[in-house]
Motif scaffolding. Structure first.
Motif, PDB file in Angstrom:
ATOM      1  N   PRO A  80       0.595 -16.639  -3.229  1.00  0.00           N
ATOM      2  CA  PRO A  80      -0.677 -17.008  -2.585  1.00  0.00           C
ATOM      3  C   PRO A  80      -1.363 -18.213  -3.199  1.00  0.00           C
ATOM      4  O   PRO A  80      -2.148 -18.887  -2.528  1.00  0.00           O
ATOM      5  CB  PRO A  80      -1.529 -15.741  -2.737  1.00  0.00           C
ATOM      6  CG  PRO A  80      -0.910 -14.998  -3.888  1.00  0.00           C
ATOM      7  CD  PRO A  80       0.546 -15.290  -3.827  1.00  0.00           C
ATOM      8  N   ASP A  81      -1.093 -18.511  -4.462  1.00  0.00           N
ATOM      9  CA  ASP A  81      -1.754 -19.636  -5.138  1.00  0.00           C
ATOM     10  C   ASP A  81      -0.791 -20.777  -5.452  1.00  0.00           C
ATOM     11  O   ASP A  81      -1.117 -21.666  -6.240  1.00  0.00           O
ATOM     12  CB  ASP A  81      -2.411 -19.157  -6.440  1.00  0.00           C
ATOM     13  CG  ASP A  81      -3.501 -18.133  -6.182  1.00  0.00           C
ATOM     14  OD1 ASP A  81      -4.271 -18.332  -5.221  1.00  0.00           O
ATOM     15  OD2 ASP A  81      -3.573 -17.138  -6.929  1.00  0.00           O
TER      16      ASP A  81
ATOM     17  N   ARG B  10      -1.914 -23.420  -1.719  1.00  0.00           N
ATOM     18  CA  ARG B  10      -1.492 -22.872  -0.426  1.00  0.00           C
ATOM     19  C   ARG B  10      -2.653 -22.756   0.562  1.00  0.00           C
ATOM     20  O   ARG B  10      -2.533 -23.137   1.727  1.00  0.00           O
ATOM     21  CB  ARG B  10      -0.847 -21.498  -0.662  1.00  0.00           C
ATOM     22  CG  ARG B  10      -0.360 -20.838   0.617  1.00  0.00           C
ATOM     23  CD  ARG B  10       0.074 -19.399   0.331  1.00  0.00           C
ATOM     24  NE  ARG B  10       0.622 -18.800   1.529  1.00  0.00           N
ATOM     25  CZ  ARG B  10       1.890 -18.882   1.906  1.00  0.00           C
ATOM     26  NH1 ARG B  10       2.741 -19.562   1.164  1.00  0.00           N
ATOM     27  NH2 ARG B  10       2.316 -18.304   3.007  1.00  0.00           N
ATOM     28  N   GLN B  11      -3.800 -22.237   0.091  1.00  0.00           N
ATOM     29  CA  GLN B  11      -4.914 -22.015   1.001  1.00  0.00           C
ATOM     30  C   GLN B  11      -5.554 -23.316   1.487  1.00  0.00           C
ATOM     31  O   GLN B  11      -6.339 -23.310   2.448  1.00  0.00           O
ATOM     32  CB  GLN B  11      -5.988 -21.126   0.345  1.00  0.00           C
ATOM     33  CG  GLN B  11      -6.605 -21.688  -0.924  1.00  0.00           C
ATOM     34  CD  GLN B  11      -5.855 -21.257  -2.175  1.00  0.00           C
ATOM     35  OE1 GLN B  11      -4.661 -20.955  -2.116  1.00  0.00           O
ATOM     36  NE2 GLN B  11      -6.577 -21.184  -3.296  1.00  0.00           N
ATOM     37  N   GLN B  12      -5.194 -24.441   0.856  1.00  0.00           N
ATOM     38  CA  GLN B  12      -5.739 -25.735   1.265  1.00  0.00           C
ATOM     39  C   GLN B  12      -4.796 -26.502   2.198  1.00  0.00           C
ATOM     40  O   GLN B  12      -5.176 -27.560   2.721  1.00  0.00           O
ATOM     41  CB  GLN B  12      -6.015 -26.594   0.023  1.00  0.00           C
ATOM     42  CG  GLN B  12      -6.998 -25.977  -0.956  1.00  0.00           C
ATOM     43  CD  GLN B  12      -7.032 -26.734  -2.278  1.00  0.00           C
ATOM     44  OE1 GLN B  12      -5.982 -27.089  -2.826  1.00  0.00           O
ATOM     45  NE2 GLN B  12      -8.237 -26.995  -2.766  1.00  0.00           N
TER      46      GLN B  12
END
Length: 425
Positions: free
Chosen positions: A225-226, A173-175
Protein backbone atom coordinates in the motif's frame (compact mmCIF):
# COMPACT_ATOMS: atom_id res chain seq x y z
CA UNK A 1 36.81 -21.56 -20.80
CA UNK A 2 40.16 -22.92 -19.69
CA UNK A 3 42.62 -21.46 -17.23
CA UNK A 4 40.01 -20.11 -14.83
CA UNK A 5 38.78 -21.12 -11.39
CA UNK A 6 35.68 -23.32 -11.24
CA UNK A 7 32.32 -21.57 -11.10
CA UNK A 8 29.19 -22.43 -9.17
CA UNK A 9 26.65 -21.03 -11.64
CA UNK A 10 23.78 -20.00 -9.39
CA UNK A 11 20.56 -19.52 -11.37
CA UNK A 12 18.80 -17.45 -8.70
CA UNK A 13 15.99 -16.02 -10.81
CA UNK A 14 13.97 -16.22 -7.58
CA UNK A 15 15.43 -13.04 -6.13
CA UNK A 16 14.16 -9.81 -4.59
CA UNK A 17 16.64 -7.79 -6.66
CA UNK A 18 14.35 -7.15 -9.65
CA UNK A 19 10.88 -7.90 -8.25
CA UNK A 20 9.41 -8.24 -4.76
CA UNK A 21 9.35 -11.89 -3.71
CA UNK A 22 5.60 -11.81 -3.16
CA UNK A 23 5.29 -11.62 -6.96
CA UNK A 24 5.64 -15.40 -6.96
CA UNK A 25 3.97 -16.20 -10.27
CA UNK A 26 6.20 -14.00 -12.44
CA UNK A 27 9.31 -15.20 -10.61
CA UNK A 28 8.34 -18.80 -11.28
CA UNK A 29 7.96 -17.97 -14.98
CA UNK A 30 11.40 -16.36 -15.08
CA UNK A 31 12.94 -19.33 -13.28
CA UNK A 32 11.94 -21.54 -16.23
CA UNK A 33 14.69 -19.77 -18.19
CA UNK A 34 17.38 -21.25 -15.93
CA UNK A 35 18.42 -23.96 -18.46
CA UNK A 36 20.16 -21.34 -20.61
CA UNK A 37 22.80 -21.05 -17.87
CA UNK A 38 24.18 -24.39 -19.12
CA UNK A 39 25.92 -22.42 -21.92
CA UNK A 40 28.23 -20.88 -19.30
CA UNK A 41 29.54 -24.21 -18.02
CA UNK A 42 33.14 -25.29 -18.38
CA UNK A 43 35.06 -28.25 -16.96
CA UNK A 44 34.86 -28.34 -13.17
CA UNK A 45 31.78 -26.10 -12.97
CA UNK A 46 28.55 -26.70 -11.06
CA UNK A 47 25.11 -25.47 -12.16
CA UNK A 48 22.52 -24.91 -9.43
CA UNK A 49 19.10 -24.66 -11.07
CA UNK A 50 15.51 -24.30 -9.80
CA UNK A 51 14.16 -26.29 -12.75
CA UNK A 52 15.38 -29.58 -14.25
CA UNK A 53 17.31 -29.63 -17.52
CA UNK A 54 16.38 -32.20 -20.13
CA UNK A 55 19.02 -34.83 -20.99
CA UNK A 56 18.71 -34.15 -24.74
CA UNK A 57 19.26 -30.42 -24.16
CA UNK A 58 22.31 -31.04 -21.97
CA UNK A 59 23.77 -33.42 -24.55
CA UNK A 60 23.27 -30.72 -27.18
CA UNK A 61 24.99 -28.04 -25.05
CA UNK A 62 27.96 -30.29 -24.26
CA UNK A 63 28.33 -31.18 -27.94
CA UNK A 64 28.40 -27.56 -29.12
CA UNK A 65 30.65 -26.31 -26.31
CA UNK A 66 32.97 -29.38 -26.33
CA UNK A 67 32.60 -29.78 -22.56
CA UNK A 68 32.97 -33.38 -21.30
CA UNK A 69 29.67 -34.21 -19.53
CA UNK A 70 31.49 -35.98 -16.70
CA UNK A 71 33.46 -32.81 -15.91
CA UNK A 72 30.44 -30.76 -14.76
CA UNK A 73 27.67 -31.20 -12.22
CA UNK A 74 24.05 -30.07 -12.50
CA UNK A 75 22.13 -29.83 -9.23
CA UNK A 76 18.36 -29.34 -9.45
CA UNK A 77 16.79 -27.73 -6.39
CA UNK A 78 13.26 -28.91 -5.52
CA UNK A 79 10.53 -26.21 -5.57
CA UNK A 80 10.10 -24.34 -2.29
CA UNK A 81 7.66 -21.59 -3.26
CA UNK A 82 8.49 -17.91 -3.75
CA UNK A 83 11.71 -17.95 -1.73
CA UNK A 84 15.30 -17.13 -2.77
CA UNK A 85 17.16 -20.03 -4.37
CA UNK A 86 19.63 -20.08 -1.47
CA UNK A 87 16.82 -20.77 0.97
CA UNK A 88 15.43 -23.49 -1.29
CA UNK A 89 18.90 -25.10 -1.31
CA UNK A 90 18.95 -25.09 2.50
CA UNK A 91 15.43 -26.44 2.80
CA UNK A 92 16.33 -29.28 0.42
CA UNK A 93 19.43 -30.13 2.48
CA UNK A 94 21.75 -29.53 -0.48
CA UNK A 95 24.16 -26.98 1.00
CA UNK A 96 26.75 -29.50 2.17
CA UNK A 97 26.54 -31.37 -1.12
CA UNK A 98 27.30 -28.13 -2.97
CA UNK A 99 30.13 -27.36 -0.56
CA UNK A 100 31.65 -30.73 -1.42
CA UNK A 101 31.20 -30.16 -5.16
CA UNK A 102 32.84 -26.74 -4.95
CA UNK A 103 35.69 -28.24 -2.95
CA UNK A 104 38.90 -26.47 -2.09
CA UNK A 105 39.65 -25.33 -5.65
CA UNK A 106 39.23 -21.57 -5.39
CA UNK A 107 35.70 -21.79 -6.78
CA UNK A 108 33.47 -18.72 -7.02
CA UNK A 109 29.72 -18.25 -7.07
CA UNK A 110 28.33 -16.76 -10.33
CA UNK A 111 24.83 -15.56 -9.41
CA UNK A 112 22.23 -14.33 -11.86
CA UNK A 113 21.33 -11.64 -9.31
CA UNK A 114 23.73 -10.28 -6.70
CA UNK A 115 21.40 -10.27 -3.71
CA UNK A 116 21.81 -10.76 0.03
CA UNK A 117 20.77 -14.42 -0.01
CA UNK A 118 23.30 -15.32 -2.73
CA UNK A 119 26.11 -13.63 -0.81
CA UNK A 120 25.08 -15.40 2.40
CA UNK A 121 25.06 -18.70 0.52
CA UNK A 122 28.58 -18.13 -0.82
CA UNK A 123 29.75 -17.45 2.72
CA UNK A 124 27.88 -20.55 3.94
CA UNK A 125 29.70 -22.92 1.55
CA UNK A 126 33.02 -21.10 1.80
CA UNK A 127 33.53 -19.69 -1.71
CA UNK A 128 34.00 -16.24 -3.23
CA UNK A 129 31.46 -14.32 -5.33
CA UNK A 130 32.59 -13.67 -8.91
CA UNK A 131 34.15 -11.22 -9.80
CA UNK A 132 34.76 -9.79 -6.31
CA UNK A 133 37.97 -10.30 -4.40
CA UNK A 134 36.01 -11.33 -1.29
CA UNK A 135 32.50 -12.00 -0.04
CA UNK A 136 32.74 -8.78 1.95
CA UNK A 137 33.48 -6.78 -1.20
CA UNK A 138 30.39 -8.26 -2.87
CA UNK A 139 28.35 -7.42 0.21
CA UNK A 140 29.53 -3.83 -0.02
CA UNK A 141 27.88 -3.46 -3.44
CA UNK A 142 24.42 -4.58 -2.27
CA UNK A 143 23.03 -1.14 -1.47
CA UNK A 144 23.86 0.07 -4.96
CA UNK A 145 22.47 -3.00 -6.74
CA UNK A 146 19.23 -2.87 -4.76
CA UNK A 147 18.79 0.85 -5.46
CA UNK A 148 19.67 0.94 -9.16
CA UNK A 149 17.41 -2.00 -9.94
CA UNK A 150 14.48 0.25 -9.01
CA UNK A 151 12.83 2.80 -11.29
CA UNK A 152 13.09 5.60 -8.72
CA UNK A 153 16.71 4.84 -7.86
CA UNK A 154 17.67 4.88 -11.52
CA UNK A 155 15.88 8.18 -12.24
CA UNK A 156 17.68 9.86 -9.36
CA UNK A 157 21.17 8.69 -10.40
CA UNK A 158 20.58 9.08 -14.15
CA UNK A 159 19.46 12.66 -13.65
CA UNK A 160 22.62 13.47 -11.70
CA UNK A 161 24.73 11.86 -14.43
CA UNK A 162 23.16 14.04 -17.12
CA UNK A 163 21.09 11.45 -18.96
CA UNK A 164 18.00 12.56 -20.85
CA UNK A 165 14.89 11.15 -19.14
CA UNK A 166 11.18 11.11 -20.00
CA UNK A 167 9.23 13.71 -18.03
CA UNK A 168 7.94 12.04 -14.90
CA UNK A 169 7.70 11.80 -11.13
CA UNK A 170 8.24 9.30 -8.36
CA UNK A 171 5.38 8.98 -5.87
CA UNK A 172 3.69 6.70 -3.36
CA UNK A 173 0.96 4.32 -4.48
CA UNK A 174 -1.88 6.50 -3.18
CA UNK A 175 -0.53 9.46 -5.17
CA UNK A 176 -0.24 7.66 -8.53
CA UNK A 177 -3.66 8.59 -9.90
CA UNK A 178 -3.23 12.26 -9.03
CA UNK A 179 0.23 12.40 -10.60
CA UNK A 180 -1.05 10.61 -13.70
CA UNK A 181 -3.88 13.14 -14.08
CA UNK A 182 -1.41 16.03 -13.75
CA UNK A 183 0.90 14.63 -16.45
CA UNK A 184 -2.05 13.86 -18.72
CA UNK A 185 -2.74 17.59 -18.93
CA UNK A 186 0.41 17.88 -21.04
CA UNK A 187 0.75 14.38 -22.54
CA UNK A 188 -1.71 12.11 -24.33
CA UNK A 189 -0.60 9.01 -22.45
CA UNK A 190 1.48 8.14 -19.42
CA UNK A 191 3.16 4.93 -18.34
CA UNK A 192 2.80 3.82 -14.71
CA UNK A 193 5.55 1.58 -13.34
CA UNK A 194 5.99 -0.17 -9.99
CA UNK A 195 9.33 0.82 -8.49
CA UNK A 196 10.82 -2.68 -8.34
CA UNK A 197 9.87 -4.53 -11.47
CA UNK A 198 11.48 -6.07 -14.55
CA UNK A 199 10.47 -7.25 -18.01
CA UNK A 200 7.46 -4.93 -18.06
CA UNK A 201 5.78 -6.70 -15.12
CA UNK A 202 3.09 -4.52 -13.56
CA UNK A 203 3.50 -1.70 -16.10
CA UNK A 204 0.36 0.17 -17.17
CA UNK A 205 -0.24 2.53 -20.10
CA UNK A 206 -2.90 5.12 -19.24
CA UNK A 207 -4.61 7.62 -21.56
CA UNK A 208 -6.82 10.62 -20.86
CA UNK A 209 -9.83 8.52 -21.86
CA UNK A 210 -8.94 5.88 -19.29
CA UNK A 211 -9.38 8.44 -16.51
CA UNK A 212 -12.31 10.29 -18.04
CA UNK A 213 -15.77 10.52 -16.49
CA UNK A 214 -14.51 10.01 -12.96
CA UNK A 215 -12.94 6.60 -13.70
CA UNK A 216 -10.38 5.46 -11.11
CA UNK A 217 -6.95 4.01 -11.83
CA UNK A 218 -6.71 0.40 -10.62
CA UNK A 219 -3.19 -0.81 -9.92
CA UNK A 220 -1.85 -4.30 -9.40
CA UNK A 221 -1.04 -5.14 -5.78
CA UNK A 222 2.69 -4.66 -6.29
CA UNK A 223 4.92 -3.07 -3.67
CA UNK A 224 2.26 -2.91 -0.97
CA UNK A 225 0.00 0.00 0.00
CA UNK A 226 2.90 2.43 0.56
CA UNK A 227 5.18 1.27 -2.25
CA UNK A 228 6.92 3.63 -4.64
CA UNK A 229 5.77 4.04 -8.26
CA UNK A 230 7.06 6.06 -11.20
CA UNK A 231 4.71 7.89 -13.57
CA UNK A 232 6.25 9.06 -16.86
CA UNK A 233 5.13 10.64 -20.10
CA UNK A 234 4.59 7.92 -22.68
CA UNK A 235 6.87 8.58 -25.64
CA UNK A 236 6.08 7.78 -29.26
CA UNK A 237 8.69 5.03 -29.42
CA UNK A 238 10.23 3.58 -32.57
CA UNK A 239 12.85 1.43 -30.83
CA UNK A 240 13.57 0.12 -27.34
CA UNK A 241 17.33 -0.32 -27.09
CA UNK A 242 19.96 -1.36 -24.58
CA UNK A 243 23.67 -1.51 -24.05
CA UNK A 244 25.36 -4.17 -21.93
CA UNK A 245 28.58 -3.28 -20.16
CA UNK A 246 30.96 -4.76 -17.62
CA UNK A 247 32.67 -3.06 -14.68
CA UNK A 248 36.08 -4.32 -13.55
CA UNK A 249 39.25 -3.00 -11.93
CA UNK A 250 40.42 -1.85 -15.38
CA UNK A 251 37.30 0.27 -15.98
CA UNK A 252 33.96 0.00 -17.78
CA UNK A 253 33.84 -1.98 -21.00
CA UNK A 254 30.93 -2.02 -23.47
CA UNK A 255 30.10 -5.60 -24.53
CA UNK A 256 27.25 -5.17 -27.03
CA UNK A 257 24.17 -3.13 -27.83
CA UNK A 258 20.96 -3.89 -29.64
CA UNK A 259 17.22 -3.41 -29.91
CA UNK A 260 14.67 -5.06 -27.67
CA UNK A 261 11.48 -6.52 -29.02
CA UNK A 262 8.60 -5.68 -26.72
CA UNK A 263 4.84 -6.08 -26.47
CA UNK A 264 3.05 -3.63 -24.15
CA UNK A 265 6.37 -2.94 -22.45
CA UNK A 266 7.23 -6.61 -21.91
CA UNK A 267 10.45 -8.13 -23.30
CA UNK A 268 9.84 -10.63 -26.12
CA UNK A 269 13.20 -10.76 -27.92
CA UNK A 270 16.37 -8.97 -28.94
CA UNK A 271 18.49 -8.21 -32.00
CA UNK A 272 22.14 -7.12 -32.05
CA UNK A 273 23.81 -4.97 -33.17
CA UNK A 274 21.68 -1.81 -33.17
CA UNK A 275 19.55 -1.55 -36.33
CA UNK A 276 20.10 1.37 -38.74
CA UNK A 277 16.98 3.16 -37.44
CA UNK A 278 18.72 3.95 -34.16
CA UNK A 279 22.45 3.50 -34.91
CA UNK A 280 22.86 7.29 -34.68
CA UNK A 281 22.32 7.19 -30.89
CA UNK A 282 25.03 4.55 -30.28
CA UNK A 283 27.60 7.11 -29.11
CA UNK A 284 25.24 8.78 -26.66
CA UNK A 285 24.06 5.42 -25.33
CA UNK A 286 27.67 4.31 -24.80
CA UNK A 287 28.53 7.58 -23.03
CA UNK A 288 25.59 7.15 -20.67
CA UNK A 289 26.59 3.55 -20.00
CA UNK A 290 30.18 4.50 -19.26
CA UNK A 291 29.05 7.25 -16.88
CA UNK A 292 26.84 4.77 -15.05
CA UNK A 293 29.73 2.29 -14.96
CA UNK A 294 32.00 4.84 -13.30
CA UNK A 295 29.31 5.53 -10.72
CA UNK A 296 28.91 1.81 -10.05
CA UNK A 297 32.67 1.34 -9.68
CA UNK A 298 32.78 4.21 -7.18
CA UNK A 299 30.11 2.37 -5.17
CA UNK A 300 32.09 -0.89 -5.18
CA UNK A 301 30.12 -2.76 -7.85
CA UNK A 302 31.82 -5.15 -10.28
CA UNK A 303 30.37 -7.26 -13.06
CA UNK A 304 27.76 -6.92 -15.83
CA UNK A 305 24.99 -4.37 -16.09
CA UNK A 306 22.63 -3.01 -18.73
CA UNK A 307 21.24 0.41 -19.53
CA UNK A 308 17.93 0.58 -21.40
CA UNK A 309 16.73 3.51 -23.49
CA UNK A 310 13.87 4.52 -25.78
CA UNK A 311 14.22 6.21 -29.17
CA UNK A 312 11.26 8.39 -30.16
CA UNK A 313 9.90 9.31 -33.59
CA UNK A 314 12.21 12.33 -33.70
CA UNK A 315 15.23 10.03 -33.29
CA UNK A 316 15.96 11.26 -29.76
CA UNK A 317 17.10 8.78 -27.10
CA UNK A 318 15.79 8.78 -23.52
CA UNK A 319 17.35 6.70 -20.75
CA UNK A 320 14.73 4.35 -19.34
CA UNK A 321 16.13 2.05 -16.65
CA UNK A 322 19.19 0.13 -15.50
CA UNK A 323 19.56 -3.56 -14.71
CA UNK A 324 22.50 -4.07 -12.37
CA UNK A 325 22.64 -7.84 -12.81
CA UNK A 326 22.84 -10.48 -15.48
CA UNK A 327 19.94 -9.87 -17.86
CA UNK A 328 17.95 -11.86 -20.42
CA UNK A 329 20.68 -11.09 -22.99
CA UNK A 330 23.87 -11.54 -20.92
CA UNK A 331 24.08 -15.32 -21.14
CA UNK A 332 22.89 -15.57 -24.78
CA UNK A 333 25.60 -13.08 -25.78
CA UNK A 334 28.20 -15.14 -23.91
CA UNK A 335 26.88 -18.21 -25.74
CA UNK A 336 27.11 -16.50 -29.15
CA UNK A 337 30.66 -15.32 -28.42
CA UNK A 338 31.68 -18.79 -27.31
CA UNK A 339 30.09 -20.69 -30.19
CA UNK A 340 31.54 -18.44 -32.88
CA UNK A 341 35.05 -18.04 -31.41
CA UNK A 342 36.60 -20.73 -33.61
CA UNK A 343 34.44 -20.13 -36.69
CA UNK A 344 34.77 -17.90 -39.73
CA UNK A 345 32.08 -15.59 -38.32
CA UNK A 346 34.26 -13.07 -36.47
CA UNK A 347 31.66 -10.35 -35.86
CA UNK A 348 28.37 -12.19 -35.46
CA UNK A 349 24.96 -10.58 -35.57
CA UNK A 350 22.31 -12.37 -33.54
CA UNK A 351 18.72 -12.34 -32.38
CA UNK A 352 16.61 -13.89 -29.64
CA UNK A 353 13.18 -15.02 -30.75
CA UNK A 354 10.21 -16.91 -29.46
CA UNK A 355 7.05 -18.26 -30.99
CA UNK A 356 4.47 -21.01 -30.83
CA UNK A 357 4.82 -24.28 -32.71
CA UNK A 358 1.83 -25.65 -34.60
CA UNK A 359 1.87 -28.73 -32.36
CA UNK A 360 3.91 -29.87 -29.31
CA UNK A 361 7.49 -30.95 -30.00
CA UNK A 362 10.07 -32.50 -27.72
CA UNK A 363 13.65 -31.26 -27.82
CA UNK A 364 14.92 -34.06 -30.04
CA UNK A 365 12.06 -33.51 -32.47
CA UNK A 366 12.61 -29.75 -32.71
CA UNK A 367 16.35 -30.17 -33.24
CA UNK A 368 15.80 -32.87 -35.86
CA UNK A 369 13.44 -30.57 -37.73
CA UNK A 370 16.05 -27.78 -37.82
CA UNK A 371 18.82 -30.14 -38.90
CA UNK A 372 16.72 -31.68 -41.66
CA UNK A 373 16.05 -28.20 -43.04
CA UNK A 374 19.74 -27.21 -42.82
CA UNK A 375 18.94 -24.45 -40.28
CA UNK A 376 20.65 -25.80 -37.15
CA UNK A 377 23.75 -23.97 -35.94
CA UNK A 378 26.91 -24.88 -37.88
CA UNK A 379 30.06 -24.55 -35.72
CA UNK A 380 32.34 -24.15 -38.76
CA UNK A 381 30.37 -21.27 -40.26
CA UNK A 382 29.32 -19.88 -36.88
CA UNK A 383 25.77 -19.40 -38.20
CA UNK A 384 22.36 -20.94 -37.72
CA UNK A 385 19.67 -21.51 -35.10
CA UNK A 386 20.42 -22.50 -31.50
CA UNK A 387 17.74 -23.91 -29.19
CA UNK A 388 19.29 -22.11 -26.25
CA UNK A 389 16.59 -22.49 -23.59
CA UNK A 390 15.63 -26.21 -23.59
CA UNK A 391 12.24 -27.69 -24.36
CA UNK A 392 9.34 -25.52 -23.11
CA UNK A 393 6.94 -27.13 -20.59
CA UNK A 394 4.07 -27.00 -23.09
CA UNK A 395 6.15 -28.15 -26.06
CA UNK A 396 4.98 -25.23 -28.22
CA UNK A 397 6.33 -21.96 -26.69
CA UNK A 398 9.87 -22.14 -28.05
CA UNK A 399 12.74 -19.72 -27.46
CA UNK A 400 15.67 -19.81 -29.86
CA UNK A 401 18.68 -17.78 -30.93
CA UNK A 402 19.61 -16.98 -34.52
CA UNK A 403 23.27 -16.27 -35.36
CA UNK A 404 24.47 -14.84 -38.67
CA UNK A 405 27.28 -12.91 -40.31
CA UNK A 406 25.12 -9.81 -40.74
CA UNK A 407 21.76 -8.36 -39.68
CA UNK A 408 20.35 -9.32 -43.09
CA UNK A 409 21.50 -12.92 -42.67
CA UNK A 410 19.89 -13.08 -39.22
CA UNK A 411 16.59 -11.73 -40.55
CA UNK A 412 16.55 -14.27 -43.35
CA UNK A 413 17.54 -17.15 -41.05
CA UNK A 414 14.97 -16.13 -38.47
CA UNK A 415 12.14 -16.17 -41.00
CA UNK A 416 13.21 -19.60 -42.25
CA UNK A 417 13.53 -20.95 -38.71
CA UNK A 418 10.04 -19.77 -37.84
CA UNK A 419 8.63 -21.62 -40.83
CA UNK A 420 10.56 -24.80 -40.06
CA UNK A 421 10.27 -24.88 -36.27
CA UNK A 422 7.04 -23.10 -35.52
CA UNK A 423 4.77 -23.39 -38.52
CA UNK A 424 5.45 -26.91 -39.70
CA UNK A 425 2.89 -29.74 -39.58
Amino acid sequence: MTGRAPMVVFANFLSDLAVDLDEGEILTQWARQAPRKAWLLGPGDVLVTPVPLGPEFLRYVYELTAVPPESVAVVTVPPAGAVPLARAVEEAGLAEHLRALAGDRGAALLPTALDASAIAFARRIGIAVHPYRSVEAAEGALTTTMSLNTKAGFREVAGRLGMRLPAGRTCRRQQVEGVARELLRDYRRVVVKPDRSAGGHGMRFVSRDDLGGGAALALDAIGGPDGLWVVEACLDVVESISIQLDVSASGTRALFSGAMRTAQGSFTGYVAPLPPSCAHVAGELAAWGEALGRHLADQGYAGPFALDALVDTDGVAYANESNIRRTATTTPHAMVTRLTAASSNRRPAWALSKGRAHRPLDFAGALARLRAAGRAFDPQRGEGVVLYADEPPDGVSWRYAVIGASAGDVEEEEAAAAEVLLMGP
